[in-house]
Design a protein around this motif. Structure first.
Motif, PDB file in Angstrom:
ATOM      1  N   ASN A  76      19.480   9.852   6.196  1.00  0.00           N
ATOM      2  CA  ASN A  76      19.058  10.992   5.390  1.00  0.00           C
ATOM      3  C   ASN A  76      18.308  10.454   4.176  1.00  0.00           C
ATOM      4  O   ASN A  76      18.878   9.763   3.332  1.00  0.00           O
ATOM      5  N   TRP A  77      17.004  10.752   4.096  1.00  0.00           N
ATOM      6  CA  TRP A  77      16.147  10.162   3.074  1.00  0.00           C
ATOM      7  C   TRP A  77      16.035  11.062   1.841  1.00  0.00           C
ATOM      8  O   TRP A  77      15.940  12.274   1.950  1.00  0.00           O
ATOM      9  N   GLU A  78      16.055  10.433   0.696  1.00  0.00           N
ATOM     10  CA  GLU A  78      15.841  11.138  -0.574  1.00  0.00           C
ATOM     11  C   GLU A  78      15.013  10.218  -1.455  1.00  0.00           C
ATOM     12  O   GLU A  78      15.274   9.005  -1.542  1.00  0.00           O
ATOM     13  N   LEU A  79      13.998  10.753  -2.098  1.00  0.00           N
ATOM     14  CA  LEU A  79      13.068   9.942  -2.872  1.00  0.00           C
ATOM     15  C   LEU A  79      13.015  10.427  -4.311  1.00  0.00           C
ATOM     16  O   LEU A  79      12.944  11.632  -4.567  1.00  0.00           O
ATOM     17  N   GLN A  80      13.056   9.484  -5.243  1.00  0.00           N
ATOM     18  CA  GLN A  80      12.899   9.803  -6.660  1.00  0.00           C
ATOM     19  C   GLN A  80      11.548   9.299  -7.137  1.00  0.00           C
ATOM     20  O   GLN A  80      11.173   8.160  -6.865  1.00  0.00           O
ATOM     21  N   GLY A  81      10.809  10.146  -7.854  1.00  0.00           N
ATOM     22  CA  GLY A  81       9.509   9.728  -8.390  1.00  0.00           C
ATOM     23  C   GLY A  81       8.394   9.764  -7.377  1.00  0.00           C
ATOM     24  O   GLY A  81       7.419   9.015  -7.504  1.00  0.00           O
TER      25      GLY A  81
ATOM     26  N   GLY B  70       0.835  -1.192   0.000  1.00  0.00           N
ATOM     27  CA  GLY B  70       0.000   0.000   0.000  1.00  0.00           C
ATOM     28  C   GLY B  70       0.868   1.239   0.000  1.00  0.00           C
ATOM     29  O   GLY B  70       1.821   1.350  -0.777  1.00  0.00           O
ATOM     30  N   LEU B  71       0.560   2.186   0.869  1.00  0.00           N
ATOM     31  CA  LEU B  71       1.353   3.409   0.964  1.00  0.00           C
ATOM     32  C   LEU B  71       2.786   3.051   1.324  1.00  0.00           C
ATOM     33  O   LEU B  71       3.036   2.358   2.298  1.00  0.00           O
ATOM     34  N   GLY B  72       3.737   3.472   0.507  1.00  0.00           N
ATOM     35  CA  GLY B  72       5.123   3.048   0.670  1.00  0.00           C
ATOM     36  C   GLY B  72       5.736   3.515   1.979  1.00  0.00           C
ATOM     37  O   GLY B  72       5.904   4.711   2.217  1.00  0.00           O
TER      38      GLY B  72
ATOM     39  N   ILE C  81       8.057  12.625  -0.100  1.00  0.00           N
ATOM     40  CA  ILE C  81       8.130  12.120   1.273  1.00  0.00           C
ATOM     41  C   ILE C  81       7.092  12.866   2.108  1.00  0.00           C
ATOM     42  O   ILE C  81       7.158  14.090   2.260  1.00  0.00           O
ATOM     43  N   LEU C  82       6.126  12.128   2.639  1.00  0.00           N
ATOM     44  CA  LEU C  82       5.095  12.741   3.451  1.00  0.00           C
ATOM     45  C   LEU C  82       5.538  12.950   4.887  1.00  0.00           C
ATOM     46  O   LEU C  82       5.211  13.960   5.496  1.00  0.00           O
ATOM     47  N   SER C  83       6.245  11.991   5.427  1.00  0.00           N
ATOM     48  CA  SER C  83       6.772  12.128   6.792  1.00  0.00           C
ATOM     49  C   SER C  83       7.919  11.153   6.968  1.00  0.00           C
ATOM     50  O   SER C  83       8.074  10.209   6.190  1.00  0.00           O
TER      51      SER C  83
ATOM     52  N   ASN D 272      14.760   6.415  11.077  1.00  0.00           N
ATOM     53  CA  ASN D 272      15.093   5.269  10.238  1.00  0.00           C
ATOM     54  C   ASN D 272      13.930   4.735   9.413  1.00  0.00           C
ATOM     55  O   ASN D 272      13.948   3.611   8.942  1.00  0.00           O
ATOM     56  N   GLU D 273      12.879   5.589   9.211  1.00  0.00           N
ATOM     57  CA  GLU D 273      11.711   5.136   8.425  1.00  0.00           C
ATOM     58  C   GLU D 273      11.063   6.314   7.711  1.00  0.00           C
ATOM     59  O   GLU D 273      11.024   7.417   8.246  1.00  0.00           O
TER      60      GLU D 273
END
Length: 340
Positions: free
Chosen positions: A325-330, A310-312, A333-335, A339-340
């Motif tokens: 440190n999170w980075e998203l392609q496509g 479902g929601l990733g 990031i909602l929250s 580590n998540e």
């Protein structure tokens, strides 16, 4: 009695061996040296460390062997601090003397790792990511440095069995007392005297071994079985050496355990097949180089997995990571939490 001995191009193994056997009982103080390879133009303050120890049956070898230079240079080009080192070699022709010689090399590996840990800031080493490995006798040394304890050491190295003073595994080479944490092993045609030590101290390990190795057994057996004659029924190898557990046995013990481990059997190959008859590095060397560096990379990088459908929702699988440190392609990031 020596830390470096090469076989001249115009002499055989036996021709070089015989004169030095008689020198093996001469005891003297020796300087132990290492070569440290670092990334060119490097600006990071902490790098993972890989220490590699050359082989040579505890009698021959040098940290400047062509494969050591090639491996360490390659690792440094990838961002590691790489080290090759010399250690004490030489033994008389008896099982006890060979055991004591190997024990000294293990003490020297401990001393080298204490030194590197003590000067980690100077050489920009991350003490949380220290690896050690080697080929043949070098691999036996590296693995024993990790697995062997003073309780499982050969009895011939204890004072009550020998008049000499060998001390503990950590009592030789230097006076540094730094704690050393080894994260993983690179085993190239090495073996162990005690397989139970692997179970007691499981860590990441990648192994390469010729399945037809007659010098160090890939399975369970005695080293140098060629001493037993063409029919293999002689017992000379058992007179001079203890039975050992090779790479296949180590791999079998770790199956099903929560340990990062891989074994690459080199089918129908003999000992140290990474050089051709011209003593130049061949395709086996480059196969090992590729698989070794891939294994190390996999060991260093933490998995990021999808937590639920479902929601990733993605999370870092290791509890060792303090914050990511999170980075998203496509996507967006909602929250996020550490580590998540």
């Amino acid at each position: 009695p020596w830390t470096s001995l090469s076989i001249p191009d115009d002499k055989s193994y036996a021709q070089t061996l015989l004169p030095y056997v008689f020198k093996a009982s001469n005891q003297k103080d020796l300087d132990l040296t290492m070569d440290i390879y670092t990334p060119r133009g490097d600006s990071l303050t902490k790098r993972p460390l890989v220490v590699l120890i050359q082989g040579g049956a505890f009698f021959f070898g040098d940290k400047r062997e062509s494969e050591m230079i090639a491996q360490c240079s390659h690792l440094a080009s990838l961002g590691y601090v790489a080290v090759s080192l010399n250690y004490r070699m030489g033994f008389e022709m008896s099982k006890a003397s060979i055991q004591r010689c190997a024990f000294k090399s293990i003490q020297d590996a401990h001393a080298a790792m204490r030194f590197l840990s003590h000067f980690a800031e100077k050489y920009r080493i991350d003490k949380e990511w220290m690896y050690i490995g080697g080929s043949s006798a070098g691999s036996i040394t590296a693995m024993s440095m990790v697995y062997m304890t003073d309780e499982s050491r050969p009895k011939s190295t204890l004072k009550k069995h020998f008049a000499g003073k060998f001390g503990s595994l950590n009592s030789s080479g230097n006076s540094y007392t730094d704690k050393v944490k080894i994260r993983g092993l690179v085993n190239m045609w090495g073996a162990l005297y005690e397989i139970d030590d692997v179970i007691a101290h499981p860590i990441s390990i990648v192994s390469f071994h010729g399945t037809a190795d007659k010098v160090v057994p890939c399975y369970k057996g005695y080293p140098f079985v060629q001493l037993n004659g063409k029919n293999g029924k002689g017992k000379l190898s058992s007179w001079y050496f203890d039975e050992m557990y090779g790479s296949n046995e180590i791999h079998e013990v770790l199956k099903g355990k929560n340990v990062h481990h891989k074994f690459y059997p080199l089918e129908d190959m003999d000992h140290a097949p990474w050089k051709g008859g011209d003593r130049k590095l061949n395709e086996v060397y480059y196969f090992i180089q590729e698989k070794m560096t891939t294994f190390l990379y996999e060991d260093l990088v933490y998995d990021v997995k999808l937590k639920k459908k479902g929601l990733g929702s993605y999370h870092v699988t290791s509890s060792e990571v303090k914050r990511s440190n999170w980075e998203l392609q496509g996507g967006v990031i909602l929250s996020q939490s550490p580590n998540e």
